[in-house]
Scaffold this motif. Structure first.
Motif, PDB file in Angstrom:
ATOM      1  N   VAL A 349      63.673  79.494  36.479  1.00  0.00           N
ATOM      2  CA  VAL A 349      64.846  78.886  36.193  1.00  0.00           C
ATOM      3  C   VAL A 349      66.028  79.657  36.254  1.00  0.00           C
ATOM      4  CG1 VAL A 349      66.089  77.665  34.473  1.00  0.00           C
ATOM      5  CG2 VAL A 349      63.711  76.752  35.222  1.00  0.00           C
ATOM      6  N   TRP A 383      68.223  71.216  42.183  1.00  0.00           N
ATOM      7  CA  TRP A 383      66.831  71.781  42.031  1.00  0.00           C
ATOM      8  C   TRP A 383      66.829  72.121  40.339  1.00  0.00           C
ATOM      9  CZ3 TRP A 383      64.971  76.400  40.050  1.00  0.00           C
ATOM     10  CH2 TRP A 383      63.635  76.521  39.907  1.00  0.00           C
ATOM     11  N   GLN A 387      64.474  70.789  36.913  1.00  0.00           N
ATOM     12  CA  GLN A 387      63.574  71.841  36.085  1.00  0.00           C
ATOM     13  C   GLN A 387      64.169  71.598  34.698  1.00  0.00           C
ATOM     14  OE1 GLN A 387      61.060  72.996  38.088  1.00  0.00           O
ATOM     15  NE2 GLN A 387      63.011  72.133  39.436  1.00  0.00           N
ATOM     16  N   TRP A 394      65.803  74.105  28.817  1.00  0.00           N
ATOM     17  CA  TRP A 394      65.071  74.491  30.047  1.00  0.00           C
ATOM     18  C   TRP A 394      64.082  75.858  29.362  1.00  0.00           C
ATOM     19  CZ3 TRP A 394      69.958  72.800  31.105  1.00  0.00           C
ATOM     20  CH2 TRP A 394      70.043  71.940  32.108  1.00  0.00           C
TER      21      TRP A 394
END
Length: 545
Positions: A349, A383, A387, A394
């Motif tokens: 990420v 994208w 996530q 995250w």
């Protein structure tokens, strides 16, 4: 002193602290990184001839936990504990050290470590996603069992109770696969060189591995394993590298050194993004730009170039007024997202958040950037949003704390994603940060830390979204606690390498960035509120850490 004067004073103090931080970058180009139990244990085994051997042994004994393990909680303890135990057994087999600690102390510590490993491996404690962990643990378990067998074959040489002892079996499929690959005559993959020591005695002098700037894979352990028990045969650059690696801590070593580009890029980008008014020396900027090549730049000598270090370097240079076209990042584009390096197992990420910033800046600020990178920026932002966890945070493979990953994602989306895409994701992240604040005002995965509190404040103060419920009060409490904790040196390391580590100056930059953001958010905190609550930054860490 008036509120305005307090704010001016606080701003001047942050700027002065940042200038001292930049001076440290220039004075210590190798970087400042905390010592690693894992890496230090490997030097005990592979380089007992290297200056500081007894201090490394003392460091291992002094850093053992009460439960017999080493390192951070949970699965993070497996790699450093296995390394420390194997190192102590190696030393005992050799007859112990010539000075303190004594063989009795070494055996007692090794026994407690064996007990801890025995329980964790029997219970199937999962390994975190740290580099080469699935190779390191089976390799060290194999060597520990070989030591125990050696003691079995020589009655009276080992402590009472060790007879017949072996560790529970572990998954060694990846290690066996590596052995088969090398047995077929294939060269050592470049990305493995950072953990080259997993090969054990087979690592010594392999002709398909050549030190770069004296280092194998930017790792003291990998370099020492390559040298083996023939230090006199090592070239002067290798000996100089190892001597420099042990110097900062007097014997113990970090996992990765030098980290020149990594440290400079992260530090400068954090300060610039937050608007800290500093001007790095032209030489510093030129050296950072000079590190970029057609494939980008690696974290350290002998490592492959990677999208993470490359993107942060590009972003830092752009924010400092020296933009470089980010075309080198396109080689890491795998369609759905960007890999950290080609052939990566997994996805990151934070790497993709940093790529979004690098490409996003050029798409917004250069004549041809929108046409070349605009579509990729929009897709990558989508994208990154996908996530996000259901609770708003995250998580990432390069840092143990979700506060780091969340701050990276939030700042990238806020800066370069379309508002309709970024807004809901950022709001959920802000709500998660507010909800997870500790009673004392700090934030942290295992305990409240200076570093994680700074990242949480980046999320609360670094966006231009309308204030969410609870944000002003959470930010004020966080800033007060940040000032209270600032300067302490007992926070756990949180960054992923073979072992957890802390890049000291990068963490310091994150704290200064949080302070700067507070000074600019009178809409949330009230005019001068942050200055009234925040004492001058404690920069003894920069001077002495």
């Amino acid at each position: 002193m008036t509120t305005s004067e307090l704010g001016t004073t606080a701003s001047s103090e942050v700027a002065a602290a940042a200038r001292e931080l930049l001076a440290a970058l220039a004075l210590e180009p190798a970087g400042r990184v905390t010592a690693s139990v894992y890496e230090t244990g490997r030097l005990v085994t592979h380089a007992p001839w290297l200056t500081g051997h007894d201090r490394r042994l003392a460091y291992l004994l002094g850093s053992q936990r009460r439960d017999g393990g080493w390192g951070a909680p949970g699965g993070y303890a497996l790699v450093p504990t296995a390394s420390a135990v194997e190192a102590l057994l190696t030393t005992l087999r050799a007859g112990g050290g010539d000075a303190a600690p004594s063989p009795t102390e070494l055996a007692a510590a090794a026994g407690r470590g064996l007990d801890a490993l025995d329980g964790w491996l029997a219970d199937g404690l999962p390994l975190p996603d740290t580099p080469a962990a699935d190779l390191i643990v089976p390799a060290l378990v194999e060597r520990i069992d070989a030591h125990l067998e050696w003691f079995d074959e020589r009655p009276g040489t080992g402590p009472d109770g060790w007879a017949g002892r072996r560790l529970p079996p572990v998954d060694r499929r990846r290690l066996d696969g590596l052995g088969a690959l090398l047995a077929s005559g294939r060269p050592v993959p470049q990305k493995l060189q950072h953990a080259f020591e997993v090969l054990g005695p087979a690592a010594r002098g392999r002709p398909d591995v050549a030190p770069v700037a004296g280092a194998v894979g930017a790792s003291p352990a990998a370099t020492a394993a390559w040298v083996g028990d023939a230090p006199d045969a090592a070239n002067p650059a290798v000996r100089a590298y190892l001597a420099e690696a042990v110097r900062p801590h007097g014997g113990p070593v970090p996992c990765c050194t030098p980290i020149t580009v990594f440290e400079r890029a992260w530090t400068l980008s954090s300060l610039a993004r937050a608007g800290v008014p500093v001007r790095p020396a032209p030489k510093l900027v030129a050296e950072l730009a000079g590190a970029l090549g057609p494939q980008g730049t690696p974290t350290g000598p002998g490592l492959p170039a990677d999208a993470d270090t490359t993107s942060v370097t590009l972003y830092a240079l752009a924010r400092l007024g020296h933009p470089v076209d980010p075309a080198s990042l396109l080689r890491y584009d795998v369609g759905s997202h960007f890999c950290t390096w080609r052939g990566e197992d997994g996805r990151s990420v934070t790497t993709n958040a940093h790529v979004l910033e690098a490409l996003g800046w050029h798409a917004r600020h250069t004549a041809t950037g929108a046409a070349r990178y605009g579509d990729r920026v929009a897709a990558l932002a989508g994208w990154l949003r996908e996530q996000q966890r259901s609770d708003g945070r995250w998580a990432d493979r390069w840092h143990a704390s979700p506060y780091y990953a969340t701050s990276c994602a939030v700042l990238a989306l806020t800066g370069y994603a379309p508002a309709e895409l970024a807004g809901p994701a950022v709001d959920r992240a802000v709500d998660w940060v507010v909800a997870t604040q500790r009673p004392d005002g700090s934030w942290g995965r295992w305990s409240g830390t200076v570093e994680e509190t700074a990242y949480a404040l980046h999320v609360l103060l670094g966006t231009d979204r309308p204030a969410r419920p609870g944000v002003p009060e959470a930010a004020r409490r966080g800033l007060h606690q940040l000032a209270t904790m600032d300067g302490r040196r007992d926070d756990p390391p949180l960054w992923h390498d073979k072992d957890l580590y802390a890049p000291v100056l990068i963490v310091r930059a994150a704290v200064l960035a949080a302070r700067q953001l507070a000074l600019t958010r009178s809409d949330l905190l009230g005019r001068g509120g942050a200055a009234l609550d925040a004492p001058a930054p404690d920069d003894s860490m920069i001077r002495s850490a």
